[in-house]
Design an enzyme around this catalytic site. Structure first.
Site, short mmCIF file in Angstrom:
data_model
loop_
_atom_site.label_atom_id
_atom_site.label_comp_id
_atom_site.label_asym_id
_atom_site.label_seq_id
_atom_site.Cartn_x
_atom_site.Cartn_y
_atom_site.Cartn_z
N LYS A 41 -2.17 -19.79 -16.23
CA LYS A 41 -1.75 -19.28 -17.38
C LYS A 41 -0.41 -19.65 -18.40
CE LYS A 41 0.68 -15.52 -15.30
NZ LYS A 41 0.87 -14.01 -15.18
N ARG A 139 0.96 -1.26 -13.87
CA ARG A 139 0.63 -1.86 -15.11
C ARG A 139 -0.74 -1.95 -15.46
NH1 ARG A 139 2.54 -8.07 -15.01
NH2 ARG A 139 0.68 -8.33 -13.71
N HIS A 168 -2.31 -6.64 -7.92
CA HIS A 168 -1.28 -7.39 -7.95
C HIS A 168 -0.18 -6.65 -6.99
CE1 HIS A 168 1.03 -10.82 -9.49
NE2 HIS A 168 1.47 -9.96 -10.26
N ARG A 224 -3.88 -16.56 -4.97
CA ARG A 224 -3.63 -16.75 -6.27
C ARG A 224 -1.95 -17.41 -6.37
NH1 ARG A 224 -4.83 -11.25 -6.76
NH2 ARG A 224 -3.01 -11.01 -7.84
N TYR A 268 29.20 -23.82 -33.03
CA TYR A 268 29.23 -22.56 -33.72
C TYR A 268 30.35 -21.44 -33.19
CZ TYR A 268 25.14 -23.39 -36.34
OH TYR A 268 24.26 -24.34 -37.40
N CYS A 315 23.00 -25.08 -30.10
CA CYS A 315 22.51 -24.81 -31.30
C CYS A 315 21.01 -24.99 -31.02
CB CYS A 315 22.96 -25.75 -32.19
SG CYS A 315 24.78 -26.02 -32.17
N MET A 316 20.43 -24.68 -32.23
CA MET A 316 18.87 -24.74 -32.51
C MET A 316 18.46 -26.22 -31.95
SD MET A 316 16.29 -23.86 -35.70
CE MET A 316 16.66 -22.18 -35.80
N ASP A 317 18.98 -27.34 -32.42
CA ASP A 317 18.60 -28.77 -32.12
C ASP A 317 19.43 -29.45 -31.49
OD1 ASP A 317 16.28 -28.10 -34.08
OD2 ASP A 317 17.74 -28.29 -35.64
#
Length: 377
Positions: A41, A139, A168, A224, A268, A315-317
């Site tokens: 998954k 759950r 589970h 599993r 930043y 940073c983002m990039d």
């Protein structure tokens, strides 16, 4: 080094030979008479299900586990022919696709069971499913006290065939916790109840990765494994129990090198201020790639076989690293964020510890925009 000519040099390597090695450790641990359901998954925990699942099928996985119907369809498109269990169930409107692609749902509510039965009956066929028991996770699944009434209803749905019983474990990553034994006893009682009600599920399964390598459940004939397939530990205490190989490596390369004088703030918020004349390397990877912003000023990477710290805010990039103590760092030098370099290594558990999470999230958060390069297998 990976050939990234013409492309941004940030990429992930997936070692399919290591994946298959880990699978064989799980197979050996399961022993004779137990089948393996490979949990793939979340895009195989960020490793790429369309490549990982066929490699595991080749290695001998008996079944596959996905979270949703869409993930099951992706596996079918990738050539997976083995049974696929949809752990997250089937939602209204998905029933026809589920049946058309021979996916097996986990059933944890009666409304879903009735919808599936209606469609199966209309088509003149039967749908197999695994019944989900809530043995203590709290759950999904039917509570033990609900089971007799639930089984009465299911017995009247002639379009359905119970092929499995699943639950589970909540605390299996703590092998000394007695609650796992309590869950196992609840599961055994439920299995007895199911059989007494006239059902004969083929697949009986409770063990995740942690339980597979720490517990024995004689009544179960399916396990599993998930995180261990990818070389991750269910918990730190498993380190000496397992012979695993890391499957994912995360790499980039230096895009710019500059020197700044003492007292210079960078990135930043100027959360890093140079205490000396400092050489910084900018690497084209950031939190949009899955290099967590929480690694700001605490992360480390490998360059030329040595560890260097992250300097300032991720940073983002982009991320800056302090390479003052590594002589002659150049543009194009490879940087390892996760994986091995010249005898040094940074694994997912270390990374997770620095940002207060688990290796599962480290793998899953690597962005889709980072290309995966597959090796071996």
């Amino acid at each position: 080094m990976h050939d990234c000519q013409g492309h941004r040099p940030t990429y992930v390597e997936i070692d399919l030979a290591a994946l298959q090695h880990n699978f064989l450790q799980a197979r050996r641990q399961a022993g004779d008479g137990r089948q393996l359901l490979a949990v793939v998954k979340a895009d195989a925990y960020g490793h790429g299900a369309a490549r990982v699942a066929p490699a595991l099928q080749q290695a001998g996985a008996d079944l596959f586990g996905v979270a949703m119907v869409e993930e099951g369809l992706e596996l079918r498109r990738a050539g997976v022919s083995r049974p696929i269990l949809v752990l997250g169930g089937v939602y209204p409107g998905q029933e026809e696709e589920l049946l058309a692609h021979d996916l097996v749902p986990v059933v944890f509510d009666l409304d879903t069971a009735r919808r599936l039965d209606a469609l199966a009956t209309a088509d003149g066929r039967q749908v197999t499913y695994h019944l989900k028991l809530d043995s203590g996770m709290g759950r999904l699944g039917f509570r033990p006290e609900e089971l007799p009434e639930v089984l009465d209803v299911l017995a009247g749905l002639k379009g359905l065939v119970m092929d499995g019983l699943i639950s589970h474990l909540a605390v299996a990553d703590d092998p000394e916790n007695p609650f796992t034994s309590e869950q196992a006893e609840i599961f055994r009682s439920a299995l007895s109840c199911v059989r007494q009600a006239g059902f004969a599920p083929r697949h009986i399964h409770l063990s995740n990765s942690a339980a597979l390598f720490s517990r024995q459940f004689p009544e179960c004939n399916l396990v599993r494994p998930g995180i261990v397939l990818y070389g991750g530990l269910p918990a730190p205490c498993f380190a000496k129990r397992l012979d695993l190989q890391p499957v994912m490596s995360f790499r980039t390369s230096v895009a710019q090198v500059k020197k700044v004088p003492a007292g210079t703030g960078v990135s930043y918020g100027h959360r890093f201020v140079a205490k000396r004349s400092t050489t910084l390397a900018a690497i084209p990877v950031g939190y949009a790639d899955g290099y967590s912003r929480h690694l700001s000023n605490v992360g480390e990477v490998l360059i030329r076989g040595r560890r260097v710290p992250v300097a300032g805010t991720v940073c983002m990039d982009w991320t800056l690293i302090d390479v003052t103590d590594i002589p002659q760092v150049q543009v194009g030098d490879e940087v390892t964020l996760l994986g091995r370099d010249n005898g040094q290594s940074i694994n997912a558990e270390e990374w997770a510890q620095r940002i207060d999470t688990i290796s599962y999230e480290v793998f899953c958060q690597v962005s889709k925009r980072v290309p995966r390069v597959y090796l071996g297998g």
